[in-house]
Write a protein that holds these residues in place. Structure first.
Motif, PDB file in Angstrom:
ATOM      1  N   THR A  70       0.840  -1.196   0.000  1.00  0.00           N
ATOM      2  CA  THR A  70       0.000   0.000   0.000  1.00  0.00           C
ATOM      3  C   THR A  70       0.876   1.247   0.000  1.00  0.00           C
ATOM      4  O   THR A  70       1.911   1.289   0.665  1.00  0.00           O
ATOM      5  N   ASP A 104      -3.670  -2.243  -5.617  1.00  0.00           N
ATOM      6  CA  ASP A 104      -2.635  -2.608  -4.647  1.00  0.00           C
ATOM      7  C   ASP A 104      -2.174  -1.388  -3.857  1.00  0.00           C
ATOM      8  O   ASP A 104      -1.924  -1.470  -2.654  1.00  0.00           O
ATOM      9  N   GLY A 110      -4.974  -0.485  -1.379  1.00  0.00           N
ATOM     10  CA  GLY A 110      -5.059  -1.517  -0.345  1.00  0.00           C
ATOM     11  C   GLY A 110      -6.425  -1.685   0.287  1.00  0.00           C
ATOM     12  O   GLY A 110      -6.558  -2.274   1.357  1.00  0.00           O
ATOM     13  N   TYR A 111      -7.472  -1.165  -0.350  1.00  0.00           N
ATOM     14  CA  TYR A 111      -8.812  -1.306   0.213  1.00  0.00           C
ATOM     15  C   TYR A 111      -9.404  -2.676  -0.157  1.00  0.00           C
ATOM     16  O   TYR A 111      -8.781  -3.476  -0.856  1.00  0.00           O
TER      17      TYR A 111
END
Lengths: 268, 280
Positions: free
Chosen positions: A3, A177, A180-181
């Motif tokens: 992230t 990516d 990052g959720y």
């Protein structure tokens, strides 16, 4: 890929892009509000009901809820686990109504609501994480016995190009990516509803737009913002250039991420 | 459904389960609303699968109009089952303005106001797809509507997600596409309309299907040895690996708590030129 931190500079860039594209999403939002209205009709009459909206809904969905409860009911908006108070303010200013108002999260009474509506609040935290569990505990505790809940989440696997666009799809994976959720949060709706004691029905919908619409361009705007703020390496520019060529193809269309409404009623 | 459509009872059962899905997965009214009402109009439905479009077309054409169904195919099996499936759908919904036509009758018709090609591209290569579409397009009257409906299997998912079911789907799509010239996407549609000089409009929708439908267990059953469609996967990876994934998928395939997010149903449609190019 890990992230990438969203710097203030990055956030300013994507907010500017989103503002420029906001009109492109009106038709989409209007269509999804129609689906919300269908679900509300199945839940029953909303006259006089008290609704809690967690995080912002677009103005079409907010108007739909306002009409559902009528002049004797009330729609209260509050900030979600990762939301910004300004976004809730904006949602209400986009669709002002005498029966809609903002409430402080701490002032939303336990057991006080006939209907909870939470849009994309699972998206921020992983399934099984303490953060998500805390959010769901709080959410479920706001519902009165016999009340109903509607949770709305996306499945980003539905975001596909027609015909396929390899560069855009590769960039999209990088963007996922980097953020990052939980881009497949819709898959956890049955579990989430179960955890707050609500039965589970799912409704799903999507739509298709020209690739050059805001929906297609959003991948590029995110990728460019990451490049210009140092999150993506400079060589990503080549992939972005190829993605721009794909996007400029007048015969390319894009499917919206699948929108899933999970809804049900709690035991009385 | 008591009507026998296929010679094999298992195929009949699968067809019936597909009908059950299509009733909940119906995009026809939205597309027909965009095209506009036309009492007394004529429509041709090419190919038939379940019940998705025929009831809506029947209402669209009204009592003064009519709907025909034709295979427009040289495949003997298709020629055999399309009339049987049409008759079953007519009985199921009590449609009084829907008839089956032979390909010759459809192709010598004076021209339909609307021609709908329903999943005619999915299982055929580019050449065959072009041929069917060209035959269908010739059935549209000048200034009429041409409509092509295909599924996009890339968006087929589960809630809760299922790694083994989604892996089987992904493998079958990856290996069957080149082996059988199949297309599991709706990606061909824009180019096919462009190549025919048609300015297309698009519509897409999908559905969340409750547990127990055909599309929940389909990846598991399709991956079985001898199914045909999974043969290229088995040839490439080995049967043991496929059987291993299948074994892990079995519980999810029949899980009474698992919903299916259907493939997207994508419709491309366009009005044809008022008269043929170069015509009088």
């Amino acid at each position: 890929m890990e992230t990438i931190e969203q710097t203030p500079e990055f956030l300013a860039l994507i907010e500017a892009d989103d503002a420029a594209e906001s009109g492109d999403f009106d038709a989409i939002d209007e269509r999804f509000a129609t689906r919300l209205a269908e679900i509300l009709a199945r839940i029953g009459s909303g006259a006089g009901k008290r609704v809690l909206v967690v995080d912002h809904l677009d103005r079409f969905q907010l108007r739909t809820l306002s009409r559902w409860v009528g002049p004797e009911g009330g729609v209260e908006l509050t900030v979600g686990p990762a939301g910004e108070p300004e976004e809730v303010d904006q949602a209400l200013s986009d669709a002002p109504s005498a029966n809609c108002r903002i409430v402080e999260r701490a002032s939303a009474p336990a057991g006080g609501y006939d209907l909870l509506v939470a849009s994309r609040t699972l998206y921020w935290d992983a399934s099984g994480s303490p953060e998500r569990a805390r959010h769901l505990d709080w959410l479920g505790s706001r519902l009165r016995p016999g009340g109903a809940a509607i949770l709305v989440e996306f499945d980003f696997a539905g975001w596909q190009f027609l015909p396929a666009a390899p560069a855009l799809e590769a960039l999209n994976r990088m963007v996922y990516d980097a953020f990052g959720y939980q881009f497949s949060a819709a898959e956890s709706l049955p579990e989430a509803l179960g955890s707050i004691g609500v039965g589970c029905s799912l409704e799903a919908t999507t739509t298709v737009l020209p690739a050059e619409s805001g929906l297609g361009r959003r991948i590029l705007s995110r990728a460019r913002a990451f490049v210009s703020t140092g999150g993506f390496p400079p060589e990503t520019a080549e992939l972005i250039a190829e993605a721009e060529r794909e996007l400029a193809d007048p015969d390319r269309w894009v499917l919206h991420p699948t929108v899933v409404f999970g809804w049900g009623t709690s035991g009385s | 459904m008591a009507d026998r459509i296929w010679s094999d009872a298992e195929d009949d059962r699968e067809y019936e389960r597909m009908c059950e899905i299509e009733e909940r997965w119906d995009t026809a009214p939205a597309v027909l609303a965009a095209i506009g009402g036309a009492p007394g109009a004529s429509a041709l439905h090419v190919n038939v699968q379940g019940s998705s479009w025929l009831p809506a077309l029947s209402r669209w054409a009204g009592r003064e109009g009519g709907v025909a169904v034709a295979a427009l195919s040289d495949d003997l099996e298709t020629i055999d089952w399309v009339p049987a499936a049409t008759a079953a759908t007519v009985r199921r919904f009590g449609l009084d303005n829907v008839v089956h036509l032979s390909d010759e009758e459809a192709e010598t018709h004076e021209g339909f106001d609307l021609v709908v090609c329903y999943r005619v591209l999915y299982g055929v290569g580019k050449e065959e797809g072009d041929r069917v579409l060209n035959r269908a397009l010739r059935c549209v009257r000048p200034g009429g509507w041409f409509c092509v409906v295909e599924f996009d299997y890339r968006t087929w998912r589960f809630a809760p997600s299922s790694e083994p079911l989604e892996r089987l789907n992904s493998l079958i799509q990856r290996y069957a596409e080149p082996a059988y010239e199949m297309d599991f996407t709706a990606g061909r549609l824009p180019g096919l309309f462009r190549d025919r000089g048609l300015a297309l409009r698009m519509h897409a929708d999908c559905a969340a299907l409750q547990p127990g439908t055909l599309l929940q267990d389909k990846p598991y059953t399709a991956a079985a040895a001898g199914s045909g469609i999974s043969d290229p996967v088995r040839d490439a990876l080995g049967g043991d690996i496929v059987d291993g994934i299948r074994s892990r998928a079995e519980r999810d395939a029949f899980d009474p708590g698992r919903w299916t997010l259907s493939p997207a149903i994508v419709t491309a449609f366009a009005r044809t030129a008022a008269r043929p190019a170069g015509g009088e």
